[in-house]
Design an enzyme around this catalytic site. Structure first.
Site, PDB file in Angstrom:
ATOM      1  N   ASP A  63       0.809  -1.217   0.000  1.00 38.89           N
ATOM      2  CA  ASP A  63       0.000   0.000   0.000  1.00 38.89           C
ATOM      3  C   ASP A  63       0.842   1.265   0.000  1.00 38.89           C
ATOM      4  OD1 ASP A  63       0.937  -0.366   2.591  1.00 38.89           O
ATOM      5  OD2 ASP A  63      -1.013  -0.897   3.414  1.00 38.89           O
ATOM      6  N   HIS A 134      -7.277  -4.600  10.108  1.00 39.07           N
ATOM      7  CA  HIS A 134      -6.987  -4.396   8.682  1.00 39.07           C
ATOM      8  C   HIS A 134      -5.699  -5.114   8.279  1.00 39.07           C
ATOM      9  CE1 HIS A 134      -4.806  -0.337   9.612  1.00 39.07           C
ATOM     10  NE2 HIS A 134      -3.889  -1.260   9.425  1.00 39.07           N
ATOM     11  N   GLU A 139      -9.579  -1.696   5.321  1.00 38.25           N
ATOM     12  CA  GLU A 139     -10.231  -1.387   6.586  1.00 38.25           C
ATOM     13  C   GLU A 139     -11.477  -2.264   6.776  1.00 38.25           C
ATOM     14  OE1 GLU A 139      -8.593   0.232   8.591  1.00 38.25           O
ATOM     15  OE2 GLU A 139      -8.106   2.281   8.029  1.00 38.25           O
TER      16      GLU A 139
HETATM   17  P1  PGA Z   1       2.079  -1.209  12.699  1.00 43.25           P
HETATM   18  O1  PGA Z   1       0.885  -1.204  11.646  1.00 43.25           O
HETATM   19  O2  PGA Z   1       3.044  -2.253  12.215  1.00 43.25           O
HETATM   20  O3  PGA Z   1       2.667   0.157  12.633  1.00 43.25           O
HETATM   21  O4  PGA Z   1       1.475  -1.564  14.013  1.00 43.25           O
HETATM   22  C1  PGA Z   1       0.357  -2.411  11.212  1.00 43.25           C
HETATM   23  C2  PGA Z   1      -0.750  -2.153  10.199  1.00 43.25           C
HETATM   24  O5  PGA Z   1      -1.390  -1.096  10.261  1.00 43.25           O
HETATM   25  O6  PGA Z   1      -0.976  -3.021   9.344  1.00 43.25           O
END
Ligand code: PGA
Length: 256
Positions: A63, A134, A139
């Site tokens: 993404d 997510h 989401e």
């Molecule tokens: P993070 O995010 O590794 O910063 O906890 C994970 C995600 O949003 O997929």
């Protein structure tokens, strides 16, 4: 799903790094799906230390934020260069990250899907998980069959990511993300999660009903998904003892 619970993020990441290293040794032209955020940072550090040969490897990132200038320190282009690509021998033309400044976003997303397909498909997709379940930036309520497309971040995700931007207002609202259908086509998914704030999302993903309200639950339908998680992220799992027993009693030929 294979649930690998380890005492620390370091120990869980070690296993994930060994899985990727083996993949690259067995198939030098592997296609690896990559993730960003705080979770995979240690994985990338370990992969750099392992001094693997990335010269034949192709990568696709999950993404990217829409509308940030590419050189902005919080784009995933910047993140990947800084934390992995500048330290490995990957060929620039083999790196793929969604273009958050594409003029025609639907067209770009369609081409991204075509590029994944033309590469032969993703061998291992690295995943983190949001506190809302997510994967990528899919989401809650994302279609479980979705493809690469534009998504709008939830307030919770913008709050979670405010720490990278200095304030919540600075976090973009829109992103491009591989879809859940795209992720489900990877031959293997490798999800990492650390910390108590991921415990509920992990318990739902592993033991809850499959629902678009927690997109990671769809991984229950994937034939080869491994979760490398630490004890705090495993805190809400009802069958944690069983998962620990399975892991420590694997037949030799199944170990990493
Ligand atoms: P993070 O995010 O590794 O910063 O906890 C994970 C995600 O949003 O997929």
């Amino acid at each position: 799903m294979e649930i690998i619970i380890q005492p620390s993020p370091e120990a869980a990441t070690d296993i994930a790094a060994r899985i990727i290293a083996r993949q690259l040794r067995e198939k030098p032209k592997s296609v690896i799906g990559l993730a960003t955020g705080s979770t995979p940072l240690l994985l990338y550090r370990k992969l750099i230390e392992m001094n693997l040969d990335w010269s034949g490897v192709t990568t696709f990132n999950l993404d990217e934020y829409i509308s940030l200038p590419r050189e902005h320190p919080q784009t995933y282009h910047s993140f990947m260069r800084e934390n992995l690509f500048r330290n490995i021998n990957i060929a620039e033309e083999n790196i793929h990250i969604p273009d958050g400044n594409a003029k025609d976003i639907p067209q770009f997303c369609m081409e991204y899907e075509q590029q994944i397909h033309a590469s032969g498909g993703i061998d291992i997709q690295v995943l983190g998980i949001g506190t809302d379940g997510h994967i990528g930036f899919n989401e809650p309520t994302s279609s479980l069959a979705s493809r690469t497309r534009i998504k709008t971040l939830t307030q919770q995700t913008r709050r979670d990511n405010a720490r990278f931007f200095g304030s919540e207002e600075a976090v973009p609202h829109h992103v491009i993300t591989m879809g859940i259908g795209t992720i489900m086509e990877a031959r293997q998914n490798l999800l990492l999660a650390f910390g108590q704030n991921k415990a509920r999302a992990i318990a739902e993903a592993v033991e809850g009903p499959i629902t678009a309200s927690n997109p990671a639950t769809i991984l229950q339908m994937h034939p080869v998904t491994k979760l490398c998680i630490d004890e705090p992220a495993a805190a809400d799992l009802k069958r944690a003892d069983y998962y620990r027993w399975v892991y420590t009693n694997k037949p030799d030929w199944q170990t990493f």
